[in-house]
Design a protein around this motif. Structure first.
Motif, PDB file in Angstrom:
ATOM      1  N   PHE A 132       0.799  -1.211   0.000  1.00 32.53           N
ATOM      2  CA  PHE A 132       0.000   0.000   0.000  1.00 32.53           C
ATOM      3  C   PHE A 132       0.840   1.272   0.000  1.00 32.53           C
ATOM      4  O   PHE A 132       0.513   2.206  -0.739  1.00 32.53           O
ATOM      5  CB  PHE A 132      -1.024   0.042   1.131  1.00 32.53           C
ATOM      6  N   PRO A 133       1.913   1.370   0.790  1.00 30.96           N
ATOM      7  CA  PRO A 133       2.696   2.616   0.720  1.00 30.96           C
ATOM      8  C   PRO A 133       3.174   2.924  -0.701  1.00 30.96           C
ATOM      9  O   PRO A 133       3.114   4.072  -1.140  1.00 30.96           O
ATOM     10  CB  PRO A 133       3.865   2.354   1.673  1.00 30.96           C
ATOM     11  N   GLY A 134       3.613   1.929  -1.442  1.00 24.96           N
ATOM     12  CA  GLY A 134       4.032   2.135  -2.831  1.00 24.96           C
ATOM     13  C   GLY A 134       2.877   2.562  -3.712  1.00 24.96           C
ATOM     14  O   GLY A 134       3.013   3.460  -4.552  1.00 24.96           O
ATOM     15  N   MET A 135       1.723   1.934  -3.518  1.00 28.81           N
ATOM     16  CA  MET A 135       0.541   2.304  -4.285  1.00 28.81           C
ATOM     17  C   MET A 135       0.194   3.769  -4.055  1.00 28.81           C
ATOM     18  O   MET A 135      -0.068   4.513  -4.999  1.00 28.81           O
ATOM     19  CB  MET A 135      -0.659   1.425  -3.879  1.00 28.81           C
ATOM     20  N   ASP A 136       0.187   4.168  -2.787  1.00 25.66           N
ATOM     21  CA  ASP A 136      -0.213   5.527  -2.460  1.00 25.66           C
ATOM     22  C   ASP A 136       0.826   6.540  -2.926  1.00 25.66           C
ATOM     23  O   ASP A 136       0.471   7.622  -3.393  1.00 25.66           O
ATOM     24  CB  ASP A 136      -0.475   5.663  -0.956  1.00 25.66           C
ATOM     25  N   LEU A 137       2.096   6.192  -2.834  1.00 24.80           N
ATOM     26  CA  LEU A 137       3.125   7.114  -3.316  1.00 24.80           C
ATOM     27  C   LEU A 137       3.099   7.225  -4.835  1.00 24.80           C
ATOM     28  O   LEU A 137       3.349   8.302  -5.384  1.00 24.80           O
ATOM     29  CB  LEU A 137       4.493   6.715  -2.784  1.00 24.80           C
ATOM     30  N   ALA A 138       2.768   6.153  -5.538  1.00 23.81           N
ATOM     31  CA  ALA A 138       2.591   6.249  -6.993  1.00 23.81           C
ATOM     32  C   ALA A 138       1.462   7.237  -7.299  1.00 23.81           C
ATOM     33  O   ALA A 138       1.574   8.060  -8.210  1.00 23.81           O
ATOM     34  CB  ALA A 138       2.300   4.877  -7.595  1.00 23.81           C
ATOM     35  N   ARG A 139       0.395   7.176  -6.504  1.00 25.94           N
ATOM     36  CA  ARG A 139      -0.700   8.148  -6.668  1.00 25.94           C
ATOM     37  C   ARG A 139      -0.179   9.569  -6.476  1.00 25.94           C
ATOM     38  O   ARG A 139      -0.481  10.469  -7.255  1.00 25.94           O
ATOM     39  CB  ARG A 139      -1.825   7.893  -5.665  1.00 25.94           C
ATOM     40  N   LYS A 140       0.636   9.757  -5.471  1.00 31.30           N
ATOM     41  CA  LYS A 140       1.155  11.092  -5.191  1.00 31.30           C
ATOM     42  C   LYS A 140       2.034  11.607  -6.328  1.00 31.30           C
ATOM     43  O   LYS A 140       1.997  12.793  -6.661  1.00 31.30           O
ATOM     44  CB  LYS A 140       1.922  11.100  -3.874  1.00 31.30           C
ATOM     45  N   TYR A 141       2.819  10.730  -6.942  1.00 33.43           N
ATOM     46  CA  TYR A 141       3.656  11.168  -8.066  1.00 33.43           C
ATOM     47  C   TYR A 141       2.801  11.518  -9.276  1.00 33.43           C
ATOM     48  O   TYR A 141       3.081  12.492  -9.987  1.00 33.43           O
ATOM     49  CB  TYR A 141       4.714  10.113  -8.422  1.00 33.43           C
ATOM     50  N   LEU A 142       1.748  10.751  -9.534  1.00 38.26           N
ATOM     51  CA  LEU A 142       0.843  11.099 -10.633  1.00 38.26           C
ATOM     52  C   LEU A 142       0.121  12.409 -10.332  1.00 38.26           C
ATOM     53  O   LEU A 142      -0.024  13.260 -11.212  1.00 38.26           O
ATOM     54  CB  LEU A 142      -0.160   9.966 -10.881  1.00 38.26           C
TER      55      LEU A 142
END
Length: 151
Positions: free
Chosen positions: A71-81
């Motif tokens: 989940f942390p990776g998923m959410d950080l990918a969201r933040k980069y997008l």
């Protein structure tokens, strides 16, 4: 400590995912390793081509994180997008991307930079896909619930 000095946190969020907090907007996007090291090199708003490649690559990383239940990776990918969308949109509306001049907010122009607007729309398309992902939505709700139970 500046971002150039490395992450603010002395935490490997892949090894210690329970330490991750969702936060607001793009908060901590430059501080959460190892995800920063994996996502930041992919991110670009320089040209439309680099943005298309970057947004697609970040979305693919999101899918990898989703498939491994990170989940942390998923959410950080969201933040980069999200950062691609918001920063490119700022450059699309304001000369030099400068929203403020002499401490005063400038009036937005529609559209100051058409290419940056196109770049913003590329990131927004992938961001919307990510936000609509059922697994992401479910995991985000669980994560928020766990955070509130720990408070």
């Amino acid at each position: 400590m500046s971002d150039e000095d490395g992450p603010e946190y002395d935490i490997d969020f892949r090894a210690n995912p329970s330490e991750y907090e969702i936060g607001r907007g793009e908060q901590d996007v430059f501080k959460c390793e190892p995800y920063k090291g994996e996502l930041l090199p992919l991110w670009s708003i320089k040209t439309l081509d680099s943005a298309e490649d970057g947004a697609e690559a970040i979305y693919k990383k999101f899918c990898e994180y989703r498939d491994t239940n990170e989940f942390p990776g998923m959410d950080l990918a969201r933040k980069y997008l999200q950062m691609g969308w918001t920063r490119a949109m700022r450059y699309a509306k304001y000369p030099g991307g400068q929203k403020y001049e002499d401490g005063e907010e400038r009036e937005a122009q529609e559209w100051y930079d058409d290419e940056k607007r196109e770049i913003a729309l590329v990131y927004k398309q992938y961001l919307d896909q990510l936000r609509d992902d059922d697994t992401y939505q479910h995991r985000r709700q669980e994560w928020k619930q766990e955070e509130s139970e720990e408070s």
